[in-house]
Design an enzyme around this catalytic site. Structure first.
Site, PDB file in Angstrom:
ATOM      1  N   TYR A 445      -6.921  33.569  19.586  1.00  0.00           N
ATOM      2  CA  TYR A 445      -6.217  34.051  20.839  1.00  0.00           C
ATOM      3  C   TYR A 445      -4.941  34.576  20.076  1.00  0.00           C
ATOM      4  CZ  TYR A 445      -4.604  29.199  22.238  1.00  0.00           C
ATOM      5  OH  TYR A 445      -4.094  27.957  21.766  1.00  0.00           O
ATOM      6  N   GLU A 446      -4.012  34.925  20.970  1.00  0.00           N
ATOM      7  CA  GLU A 446      -2.814  35.803  20.494  1.00  0.00           C
ATOM      8  C   GLU A 446      -3.048  36.729  19.501  1.00  0.00           C
ATOM      9  OE1 GLU A 446       0.088  36.097  21.766  1.00  0.00           O
ATOM     10  OE2 GLU A 446      -0.524  34.534  23.202  1.00  0.00           O
TER      11      GLU A 446
END
Ligand code: FAD
Length: 600
Positions: A445-446
């Site tokens: 994620y990110e």
């Protein structure tokens, strides 16, 4: 149950002896009064909270997970989470580095990051509820109207309300240009938000009175792609009043449609959030939503790197303790004549290799991450424009490195520590398999680590013809010039200088190839990021070794001996990975692209 001891000694070593943060911070007006005692006391108190309150909830939180009530659409977090959050709120921890104007304590980010590391080490799932809140705070601080700031910031700082970032949709993850959530302007200046987001961390829970969603959506007639995305603030409950005394009003037209059942971070609710004409307000300029969101994403990316760092230290501490106790096999050391049936496994070179790998990733990562957090403070608060500009360059260049290098290293380091436990590491009770599962998401994620690598090589290095990278290179050169003639520093300085030279050549070569074939960037990026990550680690490990050498001569403090031994391990056993990655990056795109897609 896993154990955890706040790594105060090493944190203080990095902050005070290597980075000399007090000297660096004092020229900045908000930190004129900062001193080492204050920093140490906050860390001590923070470490206690993490070890005593968060750690005991980590295994049970993983086992219980979050539960969605399908009728009320509300999410219940695991037992104990709410009480811990209340304690966190009452102690004012959420506002540690937030502006005093909005109720924060205005302490440096360099201190916040050290606290975050300990929170992630003891309970990543729990920490994410407040971590995203800080991201929402920073985004609204940078982009919100005065009224939005007055309405939301005090509530986010006090942790009475929490925040989320709502980007992802089922058909649109990495490529945000595809997103479809719509925003229709209303006569009263608000917008009606309609669409469905997925994978929203902390999207619904029972820890706070309100949840402030920052949502990317398209206004009518917005251009296609990423140029047509705007940012909106969309609270779960409409705010009643303004500022610290504001309450919550009517329920907004949004709800949690489901929670994901996933590999790790079970205790953090990963939600589908359905917006059914929910009331929201534009944040920043129309169609500039991605730029506004980037404020949040940069902070969040460094925070994700620190999640990896914390998990590696947690795994290391447990594996080191286990290795000192677990009896298997006899030492092969010359002259070793133990009459016991078996020695502790810490006598075996390969067990030590695993432990030292995790330790070198942790301590190198700690120096890097804390330095980068210091750059955040410098970028915002330094009185000299040139210092602010330098810090901004370092943040831009190093954010993708911190996110990807620290999380890739974390997965490796935690896995090595699990291995130290043998079969017991694979069994739940040791807690190691949870750490490994939790560590895996940080690479995704990110922005996946592949996307971080592209960001580094294309946007941060090639697009500015290597100017930012050269500025980091100047730090390295200065260190090499200062310590290159020292015989005892030779084993650290020579490989550092050599790598800096190779990075220059590699960057030129990839840049030239990319001019004739843009695919060369994607083909080289992942390896390139690992090489840059090592350049950064070699620089900080050399700096740490230099401080340790100074101290090791005069005092027989075992801390410095351990630091030097780990530095040597890093240079001799981990840094050589760069040889492979330089070769891989130079090998070009053809070996990846020649196979037709339907032959995979
Ligand atoms: C537990 C969890 C929590 C999350 N929390 C949030 C949240 O709070 N808010 C939010 O908005 N989102 C959140 N996400 C979403 C997360 O950010 C995305 O999953 C991630 O950005 C990747 O998008 P995707 O899953 O659609 O994969 P895709 O974009 O489909 O990518 C699939 C693969 O292709 C690769 N790829 C894609 N495009 C390229 C390219 N151009 N070049 C090279 N490789 C490429 C990727 O690296 C990846 O390996 C969360 C996800 C999870 C699993």
């Amino acid at each position: 149950m896993p154990v955890y001891k706040a790594p105060l000694r090493d944190q203080q070593f990095v902050l005070h002896e290597v980075l000399r943060v007090v000297d660096s911070l004092r020229p900045m007006p908000p930190f004129r009064e900062i001193d080492a005692d204050t920093i140490n006391q906050v860390l001590e108190e923070g470490g206690r909270f993490c070890a005593e309150v968060l750690l005991p909830l980590n295994l049970s939180g993983d086992e219980q997970g979050c539960r969605l009530d399908p009728v009320s659409h509300e999410v219940k977090t695991p037992e104990g989470f709410r009480a811990a959050f209340d304690q966190f709120r009452e102690a004012g921890w959420q506002g540690l580095a937030a502006e005093a104007e909005f109720g924060g304590q205005a302490l440096p980010h360099a201190l916040q990051i050290a606290f975050d590391e300990m929170r992630c080490a003891t309970n990543q799932s729990w920490t994410m509820y407040s971590g995203l809140t800080m991201g929402a705070y920073e985004c609204l601080l940078a982009n919100g109207t005065p009224q939005q700031k007055a309405t939301y910031l005090p509530k986010l700082v006090s942790a009475e309300w929490t925040g989320t970032m709502c980007l992802t949709e089922s058909h649109c993850g990495t490529d945000l240009g595809l997103l479809r959530t719509r925003a229709e302007p209303q006569p009263d200046g608000s917008c009606r938000i309609t669409g469905q987001k997925i994978f929203i961390s902390a999207g619904e829970h029972d820890l706070a009175d309100n949840i402030v969603h920052l949502v990317l959506a398209r206004l009518p007639d917005a251009p296609a792609g990423t140029r047509g995305i705007s940012l909106f603030v969309v609270p779960k409950f409409l705010p009643a009043g303004e500022g610290a005394t504001a309450g919550v009003g009517a329920r907004n037209a949004l709800f949690c449609g489901g929670i994901e059942h996933k590999m790790g971070i079970h205790a953090n609710s990963t939600c589908q959030i359905v917006f059914e004409g929910a009331t929201g307000w534009l944040v920043g300029e129309p169609n500039r939503g991605l730029n506004a969101m980037f404020v949040m994403m940069n902070g969040a990316r460094l925070a994700v790197g620190v999640q990896g760092l914390g998990l590696t230290d947690a795994a290391y501490q447990n594996a080191a303790a286990y290795a000192r106790e677990r009896l298997q096999g006899k030492s092969a050391a010359p002259g070793s004549r133990s009459d016991k049936p078996a020695d502790p496994i810490i006598v075996h070179p390969d067990v030590r290799r695993s432990l030292l790998t995790a330790r070198a990733w942790t301590e190198g990562g700690r120096a890097f991450a804390y330095w980068l957090a210091l750059m955040v403070d410098q970028q915002h608060h330094h009185p000299e424009a040139s210092e602010r500009e330098f810090a901004a360059d370092m943040m831009a260049l190093m954010t993708p490195v911190a996110k990807a290098f620290l999380t890739d290293n974390a997965f490796d380091g935690v896995s090595q520590c699990l291995q130290v436990f043998g079969g017991h590491g694979y069994i739940r009770e040791s807690g190691m398999e949870q750490l490994l599962r939790d560590a895996r998401i940080n690479m995704i994620y990110e922005g996946t680590n592949a996307i971080q690598a592209l960001d580094l090589l294309y946007r941060k290095v090639l697009t500015d013809a290597g100017a930012r990278l050269r500025r980091f290179g100047e730090l390295v050169q200065r260190f090499v010039a200062e310590h290159g003639s020292s015989a005892e520093m030779n084993e650290f300085v020579t490989p550092l200088a050599d790598l800096a030279d190779k990075v220059q050549k590699l960057t030129m070569e990839v840049g030239m190839k990319a001019m004739s074939n843009p695919e060369e960037v994607g083909a080289a990026a992942a390896s390139y990021l690992r090489v840059i990550g090592h350049l950064v680690f070699a620089y900080f490990w050399a700096r740490m070794a230099q401080v340790a050498l100074q101290q090791a001569g005069t005092a027989a403090d075992p801390f410095y001996r351990a630091k030097l031994a780990t530095a040597r391990f890093y240079f001799q056993r981990l840094l050589p990975e760069t040889a492979y990655h330089i070769r891989a990056a130079r090998s070009g795109a053809k070996n990846l692209m020649e196979l037709e897609a339907d032959l995979f």
